[in-house]
Design a protein around this motif. Structure first.
Motif, PDB file in Angstrom:
ATOM      1  N   VAL A  37     -12.024  15.820 105.011  1.00 47.15           N
ATOM      2  CA  VAL A  37     -12.155  14.461 105.696  1.00 47.15           C
ATOM      3  C   VAL A  37     -10.706  14.207 106.144  1.00 47.15           C
ATOM      4  CG1 VAL A  37     -12.456  11.874 105.223  1.00 47.15           C
ATOM      5  CG2 VAL A  37     -14.025  13.657 103.968  1.00 47.15           C
ATOM      6  N   ASP A  38     -10.316  13.935 107.409  1.00 47.19           N
ATOM      7  CA  ASP A  38      -9.026  13.428 107.713  1.00 47.19           C
ATOM      8  C   ASP A  38      -9.095  11.983 108.165  1.00 47.19           C
ATOM      9  OD1 ASP A  38      -7.518  16.165 108.086  1.00 47.19           O
ATOM     10  OD2 ASP A  38      -9.012  16.429 109.447  1.00 47.19           O
ATOM     11  N   VAL A  39      -7.918  11.086 107.584  1.00 46.97           N
ATOM     12  CA  VAL A  39      -8.061   9.958 107.637  1.00 46.97           C
ATOM     13  C   VAL A  39      -6.685   9.399 108.442  1.00 46.97           C
ATOM     14  CG1 VAL A  39      -7.868   7.552 106.553  1.00 46.97           C
ATOM     15  CG2 VAL A  39      -9.313   9.623 105.472  1.00 46.97           C
ATOM     16  N   GLY A  54       6.013  11.163 119.572  1.00 45.13           N
ATOM     17  CA  GLY A  54       5.316  10.058 118.851  1.00 45.13           C
ATOM     18  C   GLY A  54       4.965  10.975 117.608  1.00 45.13           C
ATOM     19  N   VAL A  55       4.901  10.190 116.167  1.00 45.67           N
ATOM     20  CA  VAL A  55       4.423  10.680 114.933  1.00 45.67           C
ATOM     21  C   VAL A  55       3.394   9.506 114.604  1.00 45.67           C
ATOM     22  CG1 VAL A  55       5.019  11.501 112.881  1.00 45.67           C
ATOM     23  CG2 VAL A  55       6.637  12.029 114.893  1.00 45.67           C
ATOM     24  N   ARG A  56       2.164  10.149 114.152  1.00 44.34           N
ATOM     25  CA  ARG A  56       1.274   9.269 113.289  1.00 44.34           C
ATOM     26  C   ARG A  56       1.326  10.165 111.809  1.00 44.34           C
ATOM     27  NH1 ARG A  56       0.443   4.518 114.949  1.00 44.34           N
ATOM     28  NH2 ARG A  56      -1.848   4.528 114.165  1.00 44.34           N
ATOM     29  N   GLN A  57       1.200   9.384 110.777  1.00 37.38           N
ATOM     30  CA  GLN A  57       0.912  10.081 109.573  1.00 37.38           C
ATOM     31  C   GLN A  57      -0.358   9.734 109.016  1.00 37.38           C
ATOM     32  OE1 GLN A  57       4.186   9.812 106.677  1.00 37.38           O
ATOM     33  NE2 GLN A  57       2.669   9.209 105.065  1.00 37.38           N
ATOM     34  N   GLY A  58      -1.061  10.611 108.568  1.00 37.10           N
ATOM     35  CA  GLY A  58      -2.360  10.424 108.026  1.00 37.10           C
ATOM     36  C   GLY A  58      -2.535  11.110 106.604  1.00 37.10           C
ATOM     37  N   LYS A  59      -3.844  11.206 106.356  1.00 37.11           N
ATOM     38  CA  LYS A  59      -4.272  11.858 104.755  1.00 37.11           C
ATOM     39  C   LYS A  59      -5.152  12.705 105.213  1.00 37.11           C
ATOM     40  CE  LYS A  59      -5.217   7.559 103.696  1.00 37.11           C
ATOM     41  NZ  LYS A  59      -5.778   6.412 103.011  1.00 37.11           N
ATOM     42  N   ARG A  60      -5.341  13.930 104.414  1.00 38.71           N
ATOM     43  CA  ARG A  60      -6.396  15.025 104.441  1.00 38.71           C
ATOM     44  C   ARG A  60      -6.941  15.058 103.011  1.00 38.71           C
ATOM     45  NH1 ARG A  60      -6.884  20.609 107.200  1.00 38.71           N
ATOM     46  NH2 ARG A  60      -8.009  21.925 105.561  1.00 38.71           N
ATOM     47  N   PHE A  61      -8.370  14.830 102.989  1.00 44.09           N
ATOM     48  CA  PHE A  61      -9.112  15.210 101.604  1.00 44.09           C
ATOM     49  C   PHE A  61      -9.624  16.504 101.721  1.00 44.09           C
ATOM     50  CE2 PHE A  61      -8.182  10.733 102.138  1.00 44.09           C
ATOM     51  CZ  PHE A  61      -7.879  10.451 100.782  1.00 44.09           C
ATOM     52  N   ALA A  63     -11.188   5.895 103.005  1.00 40.34           N
ATOM     53  CA  ALA A  63     -10.356   5.240 104.096  1.00 40.34           C
ATOM     54  C   ALA A  63     -10.809   3.764 104.116  1.00 40.34           C
ATOM     55  CB  ALA A  63     -11.223   5.722 105.565  1.00 40.34           C
ATOM     56  N   ASN A  64      -9.806   3.089 104.535  1.00 38.47           N
ATOM     57  CA  ASN A  64      -9.955   1.586 104.774  1.00 38.47           C
ATOM     58  C   ASN A  64     -10.522   1.440 106.312  1.00 38.47           C
ATOM     59  OD1 ASN A  64      -9.653  -1.119 105.283  1.00 38.47           O
ATOM     60  ND2 ASN A  64      -7.894  -1.254 104.325  1.00 38.47           N
ATOM     61  N   THR A  65     -11.758   1.295 106.470  1.00 35.22           N
ATOM     62  CA  THR A  65     -12.280   1.131 107.904  1.00 35.22           C
ATOM     63  C   THR A  65     -11.898   0.113 108.734  1.00 35.22           C
ATOM     64  OG1 THR A  65     -14.411   0.426 107.279  1.00 35.22           O
ATOM     65  CG2 THR A  65     -13.937   2.730 107.222  1.00 35.22           C
ATOM     66  N   VAL A  66     -11.161  -0.855 108.393  1.00 33.55           N
ATOM     67  CA  VAL A  66     -10.617  -2.010 108.904  1.00 33.55           C
ATOM     68  C   VAL A  66      -9.344  -1.612 109.703  1.00 33.55           C
ATOM     69  CG1 VAL A  66      -9.508  -4.361 108.704  1.00 33.55           C
ATOM     70  CG2 VAL A  66     -11.438  -3.702 107.393  1.00 33.55           C
ATOM     71  N   ILE A  67      -8.599  -0.610 108.937  1.00 34.78           N
ATOM     72  CA  ILE A  67      -7.204  -0.209 109.805  1.00 34.78           C
ATOM     73  C   ILE A  67      -7.244   1.321 110.161  1.00 34.78           C
ATOM     74  CG2 ILE A  67      -5.920  -2.059 108.833  1.00 34.78           C
ATOM     75  CD1 ILE A  67      -4.710  -0.204 107.018  1.00 34.78           C
ATOM     76  N   GLU A  68      -8.304   2.018 109.595  1.00 33.83           N
ATOM     77  CA  GLU A  68      -8.195   3.586 109.516  1.00 33.83           C
ATOM     78  C   GLU A  68      -9.444   4.167 110.369  1.00 33.83           C
ATOM     79  OE1 GLU A  68      -5.588   4.823 105.842  1.00 33.83           O
ATOM     80  OE2 GLU A  68      -7.785   4.302 105.348  1.00 33.83           O
ATOM     81  N   ASN A  69      -9.343   5.267 110.986  1.00 38.61           N
ATOM     82  CA  ASN A  69     -10.643   6.008 111.459  1.00 38.61           C
ATOM     83  C   ASN A  69     -10.467   7.148 110.598  1.00 38.61           C
ATOM     84  OD1 ASN A  69     -11.462   4.353 113.513  1.00 38.61           O
ATOM     85  ND2 ASN A  69      -9.713   5.261 114.576  1.00 38.61           N
ATOM     86  N   TYR A  70     -11.724   7.779 110.516  1.00 39.51           N
ATOM     87  CA  TYR A  70     -11.878   9.213 109.691  1.00 39.51           C
ATOM     88  C   TYR A  70     -12.795  10.340 110.328  1.00 39.51           C
ATOM     89  CZ  TYR A  70     -16.516   7.711 107.966  1.00 39.51           C
ATOM     90  OH  TYR A  70     -17.666   7.082 107.885  1.00 39.51           O
ATOM     91  N   THR A  71     -12.612  11.337 110.097  1.00 41.47           N
ATOM     92  CA  THR A  71     -13.390  12.480 110.694  1.00 41.47           C
ATOM     93  C   THR A  71     -13.884  13.073 109.509  1.00 41.47           C
ATOM     94  OG1 THR A  71     -11.664  13.948 111.408  1.00 41.47           O
ATOM     95  CG2 THR A  71     -12.204  12.482 112.929  1.00 41.47           C
ATOM     96  N   VAL A  72     -14.876  13.835 109.629  1.00 41.95           N
ATOM     97  CA  VAL A  72     -15.752  14.823 108.715  1.00 41.95           C
ATOM     98  C   VAL A  72     -15.832  16.134 109.284  1.00 41.95           C
ATOM     99  CG1 VAL A  72     -17.381  15.171 106.831  1.00 41.95           C
ATOM    100  CG2 VAL A  72     -16.433  12.708 107.094  1.00 41.95           C
ATOM    101  N   ARG A  73     -15.557  17.063 108.603  1.00 44.90           N
ATOM    102  CA  ARG A  73     -15.959  18.730 109.142  1.00 44.90           C
ATOM    103  C   ARG A  73     -15.992  19.518 108.003  1.00 44.90           C
ATOM    104  NH1 ARG A  73     -11.061  21.627 109.410  1.00 44.90           N
ATOM    105  NH2 ARG A  73      -9.289  20.351 109.172  1.00 44.90           N
ATOM    106  N   VAL A  74     -17.007  20.467 108.133  1.00 42.01           N
ATOM    107  CA  VAL A  74     -16.867  21.700 107.344  1.00 42.01           C
ATOM    108  C   VAL A  74     -16.054  22.637 107.776  1.00 42.01           C
ATOM    109  CG1 VAL A  74     -18.672  23.307 106.441  1.00 42.01           C
ATOM    110  CG2 VAL A  74     -19.410  20.999 107.248  1.00 42.01           C
TER     111      VAL A  74
END
Length: 85
Positions: free
Chosen positions: A6-8, A36-43, A68-79
């Motif tokens: 899960v990438d957020v 540009g740089v954007r920082q995220g989270k990986r689970f 994820a805080n879906t108000v301010i974050e998007n997330y993707t799920v992949r196997v």
């Protein structure tokens, strides 16, 4: 065992002060040309059972309500293929 990732990331319209700090530091460290740089989270979730559509739906629920805080974050799920332990 399978791995589901899960990438957020912050939504594009949300300011990313940590990403901006990294971007400002790069030229001082000799890294030029980064626009540009954007920082995220990986689970990484180790799933004991086969990754079925139902299992992925549960991971989506987990990501949307807890990771994820879906108000301010998007997330993707992949196997992640070939990630068996």
């Amino acid at each position: 065992m399978a791995r589901v990732v899960v990438d957020v990331m912050l939504k594009p319209e949300i300011l990313d002060p940590q990403g901006q700090a990294v971007q400002r530091a790069l030229p001082r460290l000799g890294f030029e040309g980064i626009e540009g740089v954007r920082q995220g989270k990986r689970f990484e979730l180790e799933v004991a059972e086969p990754v079925t559509d139902e299992a992925l739906a549960r991971v989506h629920e987990l990501a949307g309500t807890f990771l994820a805080n879906t108000v301010i974050e998007n997330y993707t799920v992949r196997v992640e293929e070939g990630a068996a332990a």
